[in-house]
Write a protein that holds these residues in place. Structure first.
Motif, PDB file in Angstrom:
ATOM      1  N   ARG A 208       0.828  -1.207   0.000  1.00 31.21           N
ATOM      2  CA  ARG A 208       0.000   0.000   0.000  1.00 31.21           C
ATOM      3  C   ARG A 208       0.868   1.265   0.000  1.00 31.21           C
ATOM      4  NH1 ARG A 208      -5.312   1.324   1.074  1.00 31.21           N
ATOM      5  NH2 ARG A 208      -5.638   3.458   1.850  1.00 31.21           N
ATOM      6  N   MET A 209       1.977   1.245   0.726  1.00 33.61           N
ATOM      7  CA  MET A 209       2.873   2.402   0.727  1.00 33.61           C
ATOM      8  C   MET A 209       3.391   2.696  -0.677  1.00 33.61           C
ATOM      9  SD  MET A 209       5.210   1.654   4.087  1.00 33.61           S
ATOM     10  CE  MET A 209       4.496   1.389   5.704  1.00 33.61           C
ATOM     11  N   ILE A 210       3.770   1.651  -1.405  1.00 30.48           N
ATOM     12  CA  ILE A 210       4.288   1.856  -2.753  1.00 30.48           C
ATOM     13  C   ILE A 210       3.167   2.313  -3.679  1.00 30.48           C
ATOM     14  CG2 ILE A 210       5.477   0.786  -4.703  1.00 30.48           C
ATOM     15  CD1 ILE A 210       6.833  -1.094  -2.730  1.00 30.48           C
ATOM     16  N   ASP A 211       1.971   1.753  -3.530  1.00 29.84           N
ATOM     17  CA  ASP A 211       0.815   2.256  -4.285  1.00 29.84           C
ATOM     18  C   ASP A 211       0.665   3.761  -4.070  1.00 29.84           C
ATOM     19  OD1 ASP A 211       0.330  -0.395  -4.948  1.00 29.84           O
ATOM     20  OD2 ASP A 211      -1.641  -0.494  -3.997  1.00 29.84           O
ATOM     21  N   TRP A 212       0.703   4.174  -2.807  1.00 25.70           N
ATOM     22  CA  TRP A 212       0.536   5.591  -2.458  1.00 25.70           C
ATOM     23  C   TRP A 212       1.619   6.447  -3.091  1.00 25.70           C
ATOM     24  CZ3 TRP A 212       3.914   8.721   0.364  1.00 25.70           C
ATOM     25  CH2 TRP A 212       3.409   9.957   0.772  1.00 25.70           C
ATOM     26  N   PHE A 213       2.833   5.955  -3.111  1.00 27.60           N
ATOM     27  CA  PHE A 213       3.961   6.740  -3.611  1.00 27.60           C
ATOM     28  C   PHE A 213       3.747   7.196  -5.045  1.00 27.60           C
ATOM     29  CE2 PHE A 213       8.114   7.034  -5.745  1.00 27.60           C
ATOM     30  CZ  PHE A 213       8.736   7.979  -4.936  1.00 27.60           C
ATOM     31  N   TRP A 214       3.194   6.331  -5.908  1.00 30.35           N
ATOM     32  CA  TRP A 214       3.083   6.672  -7.331  1.00 30.35           C
ATOM     33  C   TRP A 214       2.130   7.834  -7.592  1.00 30.35           C
ATOM     34  CZ3 TRP A 214       6.753   5.343 -10.385  1.00 30.35           C
ATOM     35  CH2 TRP A 214       7.491   4.197 -10.108  1.00 30.35           C
ATOM     36  N   SER A 215       1.221   8.126  -6.662  1.00 31.92           N
ATOM     37  CA  SER A 215       0.350   9.293  -6.806  1.00 31.92           C
ATOM     38  C   SER A 215       0.860  10.498  -6.028  1.00 31.92           C
ATOM     39  CB  SER A 215      -1.074   8.957  -6.328  1.00 31.92           C
ATOM     40  OG  SER A 215      -1.700   8.055  -7.211  1.00 31.92           O
ATOM     41  N   ASN A 216       1.966  10.327  -5.304  1.00 29.19           N
ATOM     42  CA  ASN A 216       2.488  11.395  -4.436  1.00 29.19           C
ATOM     43  C   ASN A 216       3.994  11.552  -4.592  1.00 29.19           C
ATOM     44  OD1 ASN A 216       0.114  12.190  -2.449  1.00 29.19           O
ATOM     45  ND2 ASN A 216      -0.001   9.978  -2.771  1.00 29.19           N
ATOM     46  N   MET A 217       4.489  11.377  -5.799  1.00 36.99           N
ATOM     47  CA  MET A 217       5.931  11.349  -6.020  1.00 36.99           C
ATOM     48  C   MET A 217       6.615  12.659  -5.663  1.00 36.99           C
ATOM     49  SD  MET A 217       6.151   9.167  -9.554  1.00 36.99           S
ATOM     50  CE  MET A 217       7.938   9.038  -9.465  1.00 36.99           C
ATOM     51  N   GLU A 218       5.902  13.775  -5.819  1.00 42.38           N
ATOM     52  CA  GLU A 218       6.532  15.066  -5.523  1.00 42.38           C
ATOM     53  C   GLU A 218       6.905  15.194  -4.053  1.00 42.38           C
ATOM     54  OE1 GLU A 218       2.395  15.757  -4.137  1.00 42.38           O
ATOM     55  OE2 GLU A 218       3.337  14.593  -5.749  1.00 42.38           O
ATOM     56  N   LYS A 219       6.261  14.420  -3.180  1.00 36.03           N
ATOM     57  CA  LYS A 219       6.520  14.485  -1.744  1.00 36.03           C
ATOM     58  C   LYS A 219       7.823  13.788  -1.360  1.00 36.03           C
ATOM     59  CE  LYS A 219       1.558  14.580  -0.592  1.00 36.03           C
ATOM     60  NZ  LYS A 219       1.015  14.624  -1.971  1.00 36.03           N
ATOM     61  N   GLY A 220       8.310  12.880  -2.209  1.00 36.22           N
ATOM     62  CA  GLY A 220       9.498  12.130  -1.827  1.00 36.22           C
ATOM     63  C   GLY A 220      10.501  11.913  -2.933  1.00 36.22           C
ATOM     64  N   PHE A 221      10.397  12.673  -4.035  1.00 31.15           N
ATOM     65  CA  PHE A 221      11.247  12.395  -5.185  1.00 31.15           C
ATOM     66  C   PHE A 221      12.719  12.632  -4.901  1.00 31.15           C
ATOM     67  CE2 PHE A 221      12.919  13.270  -9.542  1.00 31.15           C
ATOM     68  CZ  PHE A 221      12.605  12.043 -10.104  1.00 31.15           C
ATOM     69  N   ILE A 222      13.041  13.695  -4.177  1.00 33.96           N
ATOM     70  CA  ILE A 222      14.446  13.949  -3.846  1.00 33.96           C
ATOM     71  C   ILE A 222      14.954  12.883  -2.870  1.00 33.96           C
ATOM     72  CG2 ILE A 222      16.037  15.556  -2.712  1.00 33.96           C
ATOM     73  CD1 ILE A 222      14.495  17.837  -3.964  1.00 33.96           C
ATOM     74  N   LEU A 223      14.116  12.461  -1.932  1.00 35.26           N
ATOM     75  CA  LEU A 223      14.514  11.399  -1.012  1.00 35.26           C
ATOM     76  C   LEU A 223      14.729  10.079  -1.743  1.00 35.26           C
ATOM     77  CD1 LEU A 223      11.972  12.097   1.872  1.00 35.26           C
ATOM     78  CD2 LEU A 223      14.405  12.688   1.835  1.00 35.26           C
ATOM     79  N   TRP A 224      14.047   9.881  -2.852  1.00 34.69           N
ATOM     80  CA  TRP A 224      14.142   8.638  -3.607  1.00 34.69           C
ATOM     81  C   TRP A 224      15.561   8.425  -4.134  1.00 34.69           C
ATOM     82  CZ3 TRP A 224      11.039   7.206  -8.628  1.00 34.69           C
ATOM     83  CH2 TRP A 224      10.725   5.842  -8.606  1.00 34.69           C
ATOM     84  N   HIS A 225      16.202   9.518  -4.524  1.00 33.61           N
ATOM     85  CA  HIS A 225      17.610   9.423  -4.952  1.00 33.61           C
ATOM     86  C   HIS A 225      18.259  10.793  -4.705  1.00 33.61           C
ATOM     87  CE1 HIS A 225      21.237   8.236  -6.885  1.00 33.61           C
ATOM     88  NE2 HIS A 225      20.720   7.210  -7.525  1.00 33.61           N
ATOM     89  N   PRO A 226      18.697  11.064  -3.467  1.00 38.15           N
ATOM     90  CA  PRO A 226      19.183  12.401  -3.102  1.00 38.15           C
ATOM     91  C   PRO A 226      20.362  12.882  -3.928  1.00 38.15           C
ATOM     92  CG  PRO A 226      18.794  11.085  -1.137  1.00 38.15           C
ATOM     93  CD  PRO A 226      18.677  10.156  -2.307  1.00 38.15           C
ATOM     94  N   GLU A 227      21.209  11.969  -4.396  1.00 36.72           N
ATOM     95  CA  GLU A 227      22.405  12.379  -5.131  1.00 36.72           C
ATOM     96  C   GLU A 227      22.092  12.789  -6.568  1.00 36.72           C
ATOM     97  OE1 GLU A 227      22.093   9.417  -3.649  1.00 36.72           O
ATOM     98  OE2 GLU A 227      23.334   9.647  -1.866  1.00 36.72           O
ATOM     99  N   GLN A 228      21.007  12.302  -7.138  1.00 35.17           N
ATOM    100  CA  GLN A 228      20.782  12.498  -8.575  1.00 35.17           C
ATOM    101  C   GLN A 228      19.460  13.162  -8.923  1.00 35.17           C
ATOM    102  OE1 GLN A 228      21.563   8.805 -10.658  1.00 35.17           O
ATOM    103  NE2 GLN A 228      23.608   8.609  -9.793  1.00 35.17           N
TER     104      GLN A 228
END
Length: 206
Positions: free
Chosen positions: A24-44
Motif C-alpha cells: 500500500r505504501m508503494i501504491d501511495w507513492f506513485w500518486s504522491n511522487m513530488e513528496k518524496g522524489f528527492i529522497l528517492w535518490h538524493p544524489e541524482q
C-alpha cells in the motif's frame, strides 16, 4: 534491500526485496511522487513537478517531470507518463507476475514531447507483500529508443538506489501524510491487479 540484476533481449530487470515497506505504501507513492522524489535518490534527483497531476483513485495518464543526473553524467529532464495497461505493448506486459503494477512511459526530454507523445521506452515496476515487507521487480525496456546492456547497467544502478531508499524513507513519509485527508492534496490509488501477463487488469481502477 536484497537485489539481483539480469539482462535479456528485451531489457534490464532488477529483482528486489524490502523489509518494513508495504504494498500500500508503494501504491501511495506513485500518486504522491513530488513528496518524496528527492529522497528517492538524493544524489541524482531534483525537485519533481507534475505536467498532468494524478487523479485520486486513478494515476493513469498523469505525467511527471523528473529532472535527474545519472552516473554517466547526463542530466535529463524526463517527461514520464503513467500508462494504461492495455496501451502497453504485449511483450512488456508478459513480464507482469506480481500483484501490484505501475508501468510508466518515457515520453522525451522537453515539453515538446507532449504535443505528439511517442514513448522512448517503458519502466515496469511490480511488487507484492511478503511476511516481512515486499518483493518486486523493476524492468527497463526501450522501444523507440533501444537500450543496450550498458545503458541497462547505468539504469539498474540508478534504480537500485531508488528502490533501496524506499526502505529508508517511505514508511515514515507515508505515516506523516495520513493526517492529510484531502484527496486533492494526498491522493491514493490501489494498484493491485488480477491476472498476470497480458491478462493483468487493475482491480480497483475502472
Amino acid at each position: 534491500m536484497i537485489y539481483s540484476v539480469a539482462h535479456d533481449t528485451l531489457g534490464t530487470h532488477v529483482d528486489w526485496q524490502l523489509e518494513d515497506v508495504t504494498a500500500r505504501m508503494i501504491d501511495w507513492f506513485w500518486s504522491n511522487m513530488e513528496k518524496g522524489f528527492i529522497l528517492w535518490h538524493p544524489e541524482q534527483h531534483e525537485a519533481l513537478q507534475w505536467a498532468v497531476p494524478p487523479r485520486h483513485g486513478d494515476p493513469r495518464g498523469s505525467i511527471h517531470i523528473a529532472p535527474q543526473t545519472w552516473n554517466d553524467g547526463r542530466r535529463q529532464n524526463l517527461y514520464i507518463r503513467f500508462e494504461k495497461l492495455e496501451d502497453v505493448p504485449g511483450e512488456i506486459r508478459d513480464y507482469i507476475c506480481y500483484e501490484h503494477v505501475a508501468i510508466v512511459a518515457g515520453l522525451g526530454l522537453g515539453e515538446e514531447c507532449l504535443a505528439d507523445p511517442d514513448p522512448l521506452g517503458y519502466r515496469l515496476h511490480q511488487w507484492q507483500k511478503t511476511d516481512s515487507g515486499v518483493v518486486g521487480k523493476s524492468s527497463a525496456i526501450g522501444t523507440r529508443k533501444k537500450e543496450s546492456a550498458e545503458d541497462g547497467k547505468v539504469w539498474a544502478t540508478h534504480c537500485m538506489q531508488e528502490i533501496g531508499n524506499w526502505e529508508v524513507f517511505l514508511p515514515q513519509l507515508h505515516a506523516l501524510y495520513k493526517v492529510v485527508k484531502d484527496p486533492a492534496r494526498n491522493p491514493f490509488a490501489d494498484l493491485s491487479v488480477e491476472g498476470r501477463g497480458r491478462a493483468a487488469r487493475y482491480t480497483s481502477i475502472a
